[in-house]
Design a protein around this motif. Structure first.
Motif, mmCIF file in Angstrom:
data_model
loop_
_atom_site.group_PDB
_atom_site.id
_atom_site.type_symbol
_atom_site.label_atom_id
_atom_site.label_comp_id
_atom_site.label_asym_id
_atom_site.label_seq_id
_atom_site.Cartn_x
_atom_site.Cartn_y
_atom_site.Cartn_z
ATOM 1 N N PRO A 12 34.191 28.715 49.976
ATOM 2 C CA PRO A 12 35.128 29.841 49.891
ATOM 3 C C PRO A 12 34.466 31.085 49.317
ATOM 4 C CG PRO A 12 35.533 28.233 48.143
ATOM 5 C CD PRO A 12 34.541 27.609 49.077
ATOM 6 N N GLN A 13 34.803 32.218 49.878
ATOM 7 C CA GLN A 13 34.248 33.480 49.394
ATOM 8 C C GLN A 13 34.850 33.824 48.037
ATOM 9 O OE1 GLN A 13 31.793 35.260 50.876
ATOM 10 N NE2 GLN A 13 31.682 33.564 52.345
ATOM 11 N N PRO A 14 34.077 34.414 47.135
ATOM 12 C CA PRO A 14 34.624 34.797 45.826
ATOM 13 C C PRO A 14 35.743 35.811 45.977
ATOM 14 C CG PRO A 14 32.447 35.774 46.188
ATOM 15 C CD PRO A 14 32.664 34.777 47.277
ATOM 16 N N HIS A 15 36.774 35.642 45.157
ATOM 17 C CA HIS A 15 37.926 36.539 45.217
ATOM 18 C C HIS A 15 37.525 37.909 44.667
ATOM 19 C CE1 HIS A 15 42.047 38.010 44.700
ATOM 20 N NE2 HIS A 15 42.426 37.009 45.468
ATOM 21 N N PRO A 16 37.917 39.008 45.345
ATOM 22 C CA PRO A 16 37.494 40.342 44.886
ATOM 23 C C PRO A 16 38.141 40.780 43.582
ATOM 24 C CG PRO A 16 39.008 40.524 46.736
ATOM 25 C CD PRO A 16 38.665 39.061 46.608
ATOM 26 N N PHE A 17 39.253 40.155 43.189
ATOM 27 C CA PHE A 17 39.962 40.581 41.983
ATOM 28 C C PHE A 17 40.053 39.501 40.919
ATOM 29 C CE2 PHE A 17 42.004 43.088 45.483
ATOM 30 C CZ PHE A 17 41.445 44.303 45.140
ATOM 31 N N HIS A 18 40.105 38.239 41.332
ATOM 32 C CA HIS A 18 40.273 37.154 40.366
ATOM 33 C C HIS A 18 38.925 36.690 39.834
ATOM 34 C CE1 HIS A 18 40.872 32.858 39.153
ATOM 35 N NE2 HIS A 18 41.890 33.406 38.545
ATOM 36 N N ASP A 19 38.848 36.501 38.510
ATOM 37 C CA ASP A 19 37.602 36.078 37.864
ATOM 38 C C ASP A 19 37.567 34.553 37.773
ATOM 39 O OD1 ASP A 19 35.297 35.801 36.450
ATOM 40 O OD2 ASP A 19 35.985 36.830 34.640
ATOM 41 N N ASP A 20 36.617 33.943 38.480
ATOM 42 C CA ASP A 20 36.478 32.486 38.475
ATOM 43 C C ASP A 20 35.363 32.020 37.544
ATOM 44 O OD1 ASP A 20 38.503 31.853 40.348
ATOM 45 O OD2 ASP A 20 37.209 32.517 41.976
ATOM 46 N N THR A 21 34.964 32.842 36.599
ATOM 47 C CA THR A 21 33.886 32.479 35.688
ATOM 48 C C THR A 21 34.267 31.254 34.859
ATOM 49 O OG1 THR A 21 33.284 34.824 35.485
ATOM 50 C CG2 THR A 21 32.401 33.308 33.826
ATOM 51 N N LEU A 134 57.465 34.801 36.275
ATOM 52 C CA LEU A 134 57.416 33.525 36.992
ATOM 53 C C LEU A 134 56.584 33.664 38.263
ATOM 54 C CD1 LEU A 134 58.266 30.621 37.671
ATOM 55 C CD2 LEU A 134 60.391 31.569 38.635
ATOM 56 N N LEU A 135 56.836 34.722 39.027
ATOM 57 C CA LEU A 135 56.090 34.959 40.261
ATOM 58 C C LEU A 135 54.606 35.190 39.974
ATOM 59 C CD1 LEU A 135 58.610 37.316 42.116
ATOM 60 C CD2 LEU A 135 58.213 34.878 42.525
ATOM 61 N N VAL A 136 54.332 35.943 38.919
ATOM 62 C CA VAL A 136 52.939 36.205 38.544
ATOM 63 C C VAL A 136 52.245 34.905 38.126
ATOM 64 C CG1 VAL A 136 51.442 37.383 36.886
ATOM 65 C CG2 VAL A 136 53.388 38.596 37.876
ATOM 66 N N THR A 137 52.972 34.074 37.368
ATOM 67 C CA THR A 137 52.408 32.802 36.910
ATOM 68 C C THR A 137 52.124 31.868 38.076
ATOM 69 O OG1 THR A 137 53.563 32.972 34.781
ATOM 70 C CG2 THR A 137 52.811 30.789 35.449
ATOM 71 N N VAL A 138 53.064 31.769 39.006
ATOM 72 C CA VAL A 138 52.870 30.905 40.177
ATOM 73 C C VAL A 138 51.683 31.381 41.000
ATOM 74 C CG1 VAL A 138 53.889 30.168 42.372
ATOM 75 C CG2 VAL A 138 55.273 30.160 40.291
ATOM 76 N N SER A 139 51.561 32.701 41.149
ATOM 77 C CA SER A 139 50.462 33.251 41.953
ATOM 78 C C SER A 139 49.115 33.123 41.256
ATOM 79 C CB SER A 139 50.729 34.722 42.280
ATOM 80 O OG SER A 139 50.636 35.532 41.118
ATOM 81 N N SER A 140 49.122 32.711 39.996
ATOM 82 C CA SER A 140 47.872 32.536 39.263
ATOM 83 C C SER A 140 47.254 31.163 39.493
ATOM 84 C CB SER A 140 48.110 32.740 37.755
ATOM 85 O OG SER A 140 48.555 34.057 37.487
ATOM 86 N N HIS A 141 47.998 30.284 40.174
ATOM 87 C CA HIS A 141 47.463 28.945 40.464
ATOM 88 C C HIS A 141 46.361 29.048 41.517
ATOM 89 C CE1 HIS A 141 47.335 24.711 41.740
ATOM 90 N NE2 HIS A 141 47.814 24.454 40.536
ATOM 91 N N LYS A 142 45.333 28.222 41.363
ATOM 92 C CA LYS A 142 44.172 28.300 42.251
ATOM 93 C C LYS A 142 44.554 28.158 43.728
ATOM 94 C CE LYS A 142 40.618 26.713 39.021
ATOM 95 N NZ LYS A 142 39.601 25.670 38.753
ATOM 96 N N SER A 143 45.497 27.258 44.021
ATOM 97 C CA SER A 143 45.859 27.034 45.417
ATOM 98 C C SER A 143 46.568 28.235 46.028
ATOM 99 C CB SER A 143 46.767 25.799 45.521
ATOM 100 O OG SER A 143 47.976 26.000 44.806
ATOM 101 N N ILE A 144 47.204 29.046 45.200
ATOM 102 C CA ILE A 144 47.925 30.226 45.686
ATOM 103 C C ILE A 144 46.997 31.428 45.768
ATOM 104 C CG2 ILE A 144 49.888 31.761 45.292
ATOM 105 C CD1 ILE A 144 50.698 28.934 45.959
#
Length: 218
Positions: A12-21, A134-144
């Motif tokens: 998977p390509q690195p997300h341009p906004f989310h930090d996966d460090t 709630l929406l922000v939290t759900v969208s923070s899950h890796k699968s989303i």
């Protein structure tokens, strides 16, 4: 096809906004240290160690706003203070913690007081803020994160500032008397104005975006 090239293509390509460090032990200590530290500050210096339903409702409300404010101030401040970039890795944890504390606050409030007609507007503001979180939290899950378009995900995360604005409005309408904000305790005053300053800083950053550095042509 070359197996190495095929493996690289399927990654998977690195997300341009989310930090996966990956996080290290000091990151996890900061994750937990800030919420626990804030809770202890409010517990001992706001309600002075009283364990009553009324005090727990107030403490959880202030803690939720403070946590959300700390989470959201990191991004704008990193533009002016470079070291704040080191805290970006903690924002996800603090934001989820703020949502969970907000749920506790709302649940305790409804159980104890129900929905007061005189405080209806404040209740609505708080409810909408919690739904946004709630929406922000759900969208923070890796699968989303990797299913949503990066632009959509970014706008959804930015909606956290709207949640903070509504939380500040909730605070005002719950504490006001005849249109005048009345916050008797110092910790409550600091929390309200800190959240307001965070929103002001975000507005300044929005109105005066950072200019892109021109690319040098050699």
């Amino acid at each position: 096809m070359d197996p190495v090239a095929q493996q690289h293509q399927t990654q998977p390509q690195p997300h341009p906004f989310h930090d996966d460090t990956p996080k290290h032990i000091h990151h996890h200590m900061t994750d937990w240290g800030v919420p626990i530290g804030l809770f202890l500050l409010y517990f001992f210096f706001y309600n002075f160690g009283k364990v009553t339903m009324s005090e727990m409702i107030k403490t959880s409300g202030l803690l939720a706003i403070a946590l959300l404010s700390v989470t959201l101030v990191v991004g704008p401040l990193s533009r002016f203070i470079h070291h704040c970039n080191n805290l970006k890795i903690n924002r996800k944890f603090w934001g989820i913690a703020a949502f969970l504390v907000a749920v506790v606050h709302g649940s305790l409030s409804i159980i104890s007081y129900g929905v007061s007609e005189t405080k209806l507007l404040g209740f609505v503001f708080g409810l909408i803020a919690t739904v946004i979180l709630l929406l922000v939290t759900v969208s923070s899950h890796k699968s989303i994160i990797h299913k949503l378009h990066p632009g959509v995900w970014k706008r959804l995360q930015t909606a956290s500032y709207l949640a903070l604005l509504l939380a500040v409005g909730h605070f005002f309408f719950m504490e006001q008397k005849e249109g005048v904000l009345v916050i008797k305790r110092l910790a409550g005053q600091i929390t309200f104005w800190f959240a307001s300053v965070v929103l002001l800083i975000r507005l300044i950053v929005y109105l005066f975006p950072k200019k892109a550095t021109p690319t040098k042509i050699s």
